[in-house]
Scaffold this motif. Sequence first.
Motif, PDB file in Angstrom:
ATOM      1  N   VAL A  93       0.855  -1.192   0.000  1.00 58.50           N
ATOM      2  CA  VAL A  93       0.000   0.000   0.000  1.00 58.50           C
ATOM      3  C   VAL A  93       0.890   1.240   0.000  1.00 58.50           C
ATOM      4  N   SER A  94       0.321   2.329  -0.545  1.00 57.08           N
ATOM      5  CA  SER A  94       1.103   3.579  -0.541  1.00 57.08           C
ATOM      6  C   SER A  94       1.261   4.077   0.895  1.00 57.08           C
ATOM      7  N   GLY A  95       0.323   3.708   1.741  1.00 61.94           N
ATOM      8  CA  GLY A  95       0.452   3.959   3.177  1.00 61.94           C
ATOM      9  C   GLY A  95       0.260   5.409   3.571  1.00 61.94           C
ATOM     10  N   GLY A  96       0.604   5.685   4.823  1.00 66.93           N
ATOM     11  CA  GLY A  96       0.476   7.048   5.331  1.00 66.93           C
ATOM     12  C   GLY A  96       1.469   7.954   4.616  1.00 66.93           C
ATOM     13  N   ILE A  97       1.006   9.137   4.213  1.00 65.38           N
ATOM     14  CA  ILE A  97       1.918  10.073   3.532  1.00 65.38           C
ATOM     15  C   ILE A  97       1.897  11.418   4.234  1.00 65.38           C
ATOM     16  N   GLY A  98       2.922  12.214   3.971  1.00 64.92           N
ATOM     17  CA  GLY A  98       2.963  13.568   4.524  1.00 64.92           C
ATOM     18  C   GLY A  98       4.227  13.820   5.321  1.00 64.92           C
ATOM     19  N   GLY A 107      -1.387   5.233  10.567  1.00 66.10           N
ATOM     20  CA  GLY A 107      -0.824   5.247   9.210  1.00 66.10           C
ATOM     21  C   GLY A 107       0.503   4.509   9.162  1.00 66.10           C
ATOM     22  N   TRP A 108       1.344   4.760  10.158  1.00 61.65           N
ATOM     23  CA  TRP A 108       2.622   4.037  10.256  1.00 61.65           C
ATOM     24  C   TRP A 108       2.376   2.538  10.402  1.00 61.65           C
ATOM     25  N   ARG A 109       1.474   2.178  11.350  1.00 57.83           N
ATOM     26  CA  ARG A 109       1.221   0.745  11.627  1.00 57.83           C
ATOM     27  C   ARG A 109       0.702   0.028  10.386  1.00 57.83           C
ATOM     28  N   TRP A 110      -0.244   0.686   9.695  1.00 53.59           N
ATOM     29  CA  TRP A 110      -0.822   0.090   8.486  1.00 53.59           C
ATOM     30  C   TRP A 110       0.282  -0.185   7.450  1.00 53.59           C
ATOM     31  N   THR A 111       1.112   0.839   7.224  1.00 52.26           N
ATOM     32  CA  THR A 111       2.156   0.718   6.201  1.00 52.26           C
ATOM     33  C   THR A 111       3.159  -0.381   6.586  1.00 52.26           C
ATOM     34  N   ILE A 112       3.579  -0.355   7.851  1.00 53.22           N
ATOM     35  CA  ILE A 112       4.575  -1.357   8.299  1.00 53.22           C
ATOM     36  C   ILE A 112       3.972  -2.764   8.277  1.00 53.22           C
ATOM     37  N   ASP A 113       2.746  -2.886   8.779  1.00 53.24           N
ATOM     38  CA  ASP A 113       2.140  -4.225   8.867  1.00 53.24           C
ATOM     39  C   ASP A 113       1.941  -4.857   7.485  1.00 53.24           C
ATOM     40  N   VAL A 114       1.495  -4.046   6.525  1.00 54.22           N
ATOM     41  CA  VAL A 114       1.252  -4.621   5.186  1.00 54.22           C
ATOM     42  C   VAL A 114       2.567  -4.741   4.408  1.00 54.22           C
ATOM     43  N   ASN A 115       3.300  -3.638   4.289  1.00 53.22           N
ATOM     44  CA  ASN A 115       4.463  -3.616   3.382  1.00 53.22           C
ATOM     45  C   ASN A 115       5.672  -4.370   3.922  1.00 53.22           C
ATOM     46  N   SER A 208      -6.231   8.713  12.584  1.00 49.72           N
ATOM     47  CA  SER A 208      -6.595   9.470  13.784  1.00 49.72           C
ATOM     48  C   SER A 208      -6.642  10.955  13.486  1.00 49.72           C
ATOM     49  N   ILE A 209      -6.097  11.378  12.312  1.00 48.08           N
ATOM     50  CA  ILE A 209      -6.222  12.786  11.922  1.00 48.08           C
ATOM     51  C   ILE A 209      -6.680  12.876  10.473  1.00 48.08           C
ATOM     52  N   ALA A 210      -7.515  13.892  10.203  1.00 45.87           N
ATOM     53  CA  ALA A 210      -8.012  14.063   8.827  1.00 45.87           C
ATOM     54  C   ALA A 210      -6.862  14.587   7.960  1.00 45.87           C
ATOM     55  N   PRO A 211      -6.803  14.179   6.673  1.00 46.74           N
ATOM     56  CA  PRO A 211      -5.706  14.660   5.825  1.00 46.74           C
ATOM     57  C   PRO A 211      -5.789  16.171   5.588  1.00 46.74           C
ATOM     58  N   GLY A 212      -4.695  16.864   5.795  1.00 50.81           N
ATOM     59  CA  GLY A 212      -4.640  18.314   5.561  1.00 50.81           C
ATOM     60  C   GLY A 212      -4.325  18.592   4.105  1.00 50.81           C
ATOM     61  N   PRO A 213      -4.276  19.900   3.728  1.00 56.81           N
ATOM     62  CA  PRO A 213      -4.043  20.259   2.319  1.00 56.81           C
ATOM     63  C   PRO A 213      -2.730  19.701   1.772  1.00 56.81           C
ATOM     64  N   LEU A 216      -3.234  16.086   0.865  1.00 53.25           N
ATOM     65  CA  LEU A 216      -4.072  15.970  -0.337  1.00 53.25           C
ATOM     66  C   LEU A 216      -3.279  16.328  -1.589  1.00 53.25           C
ATOM     67  N   LYS A 217      -2.395  17.324  -1.458  1.00 53.45           N
ATOM     68  CA  LYS A 217      -1.544  17.733  -2.596  1.00 53.45           C
ATOM     69  C   LYS A 217      -0.602  16.576  -2.976  1.00 53.45           C
ATOM     70  N   ILE A 218       0.020  15.964  -1.969  1.00 54.64           N
ATOM     71  CA  ILE A 218       0.937  14.841  -2.267  1.00 54.64           C
ATOM     72  C   ILE A 218       0.157  13.721  -2.947  1.00 54.64           C
ATOM     73  N   ALA A 219      -1.060  13.465  -2.418  1.00 59.55           N
ATOM     74  CA  ALA A 219      -1.879  12.387  -2.984  1.00 59.55           C
ATOM     75  C   ALA A 219      -2.186  12.681  -4.455  1.00 59.55           C
ATOM     76  N   SER A 220      -2.504  13.945  -4.778  1.00 62.39           N
ATOM     77  CA  SER A 220      -2.853  14.212  -6.181  1.00 62.39           C
ATOM     78  C   SER A 220      -1.596  14.183  -7.055  1.00 62.39           C
ATOM     79  N   ASN A 221      -0.447  14.603  -6.511  1.00 61.51           N
ATOM     80  CA  ASN A 221       0.810  14.487  -7.285  1.00 61.51           C
ATOM     81  C   ASN A 221       1.144  13.024  -7.555  1.00 61.51           C
ATOM     82  N   THR A 222       0.917  12.187  -6.523  1.00 59.78           N
ATOM     83  CA  THR A 222       1.207  10.751  -6.695  1.00 59.78           C
ATOM     84  C   THR A 222       0.297  10.166  -7.767  1.00 59.78           C
ATOM     85  N   ALA A 223      -0.989  10.542  -7.706  1.00 62.89           N
ATOM     86  CA  ALA A 223      -1.947  10.024  -8.699  1.00 62.89           C
ATOM     87  C   ALA A 223      -1.481  10.400 -10.108  1.00 62.89           C
TER      88      ALA A 223
END
Length: 294
Positions: A93-98, A107-115, A208-213, A216-223
């Motif tokens: 998974v692309s996992g937690g970003i920012g 986000g860290w746990r998800w990324t580490i557990d899967v990847n 646990s926190i909503a994604p900030g701007p 969202l910018k990193i996510a759209s650049n990645t896309a």
Amino acid sequence: MKTLAGKTAVISGGAEGIGRNLAETLGRAGMNIVVADIEAEPLAVAQSELEAAGIEVLAVEMDVALLEDWQRTARLACERFGKVHMLVNNAGVSGGIGAIETLDDPGWRWTIDVNLMGVVYGANTFVPLMKQHGEPAWLINVASIAGMAGAPLGGAYTATKAAVVALSEAWAVELEKHHIHVAVLAPAFVRTRIHQSYRNRQPRYAPSIAPGPEVLKIASNTARAVAGGIDVSIVGQRVLEALEAREFYIFTHPNYRPVTDQRSEAVSSAFTRAAASPLLADIKNQKIVTFDSK
Ligand SMILES: NC(=O)c1ccc[n+]([C@@H]2O[C@H](COP(=O)([O-])OP(=O)(O)OC[C@H]3O[C@@H](n4cnc5c(N)ncnc54)[C@H](O)[C@@H]3O)[C@@H](O)[C@H]2O)c1
């Protein structure tokens, strides 16, 4: 590749993207395929498409972050096909970003557990079975070019992919005497749904926190970068070509060479400076310690 025909491959994250393409490529090379994935619907689609292509397929719904799911997959794979000769640790998974402060604990746990743990659990489950049957076998770990050089604002992803590269380097030596060929695939951008990995995020890792701007910018650049990536169909063929040549590092993007060259040159010149330091003069020619049991 003649040696693959009639053998069995387990591919995690095999329902979509790179894993799906590998399933088809290896299946067309004559392998029996176990596609293992967390998403039931795409898994069922993959199963019927692969079967329609004349490939022997077993589809197993599983979460790579759970060891018991791996054990169940191994049991089902052995019941159906007898032996497993290849594990492709592909689910990721692309996992937690920012930035550091916006990457939350789930986000860290998800990324580490899967990847990372997904790769560890896969190897823990299948390597003993491969050692037991003793036939030539393959362990292919899917890392990323991000694992060969840090990607800013992608700390969790980078860390897990660097760990997968390092683990593969360790395992390659460890498993050589067991006739298990280890390879690590390190692609740059490939047109898949990796930028939509949140669809695979298990509820236990709810943010646990909503994604900030910024996020969202990193996510759209990645896309955008993923949309400009190479076609997924190249990846499976490239892996096949590399396996035939018994390559260890498998690259799909020769244009990214400057990224790894830059790192190698920086490491090499750092060693040159350390060797020139009067503080380290006595250490310079000491024998190095390795943990190889050969
Ligand atoms: N696409 C790229 O640009 C790119 C670049 C470098 C490396 N990679 C790596 O390639 C691998 C495959 O990614 P992709 O690009 O095909 O992405 P993708 O999102 O298209 O496919 C990933 C697959 O893994 C499955 N998956 C996710 N979490 C899972 C879990 N917990 N258990 C089981 N299955 C799970 C998904 O359902 C999906 O089928 C990943 O390891 C990724 O990090 C991708």
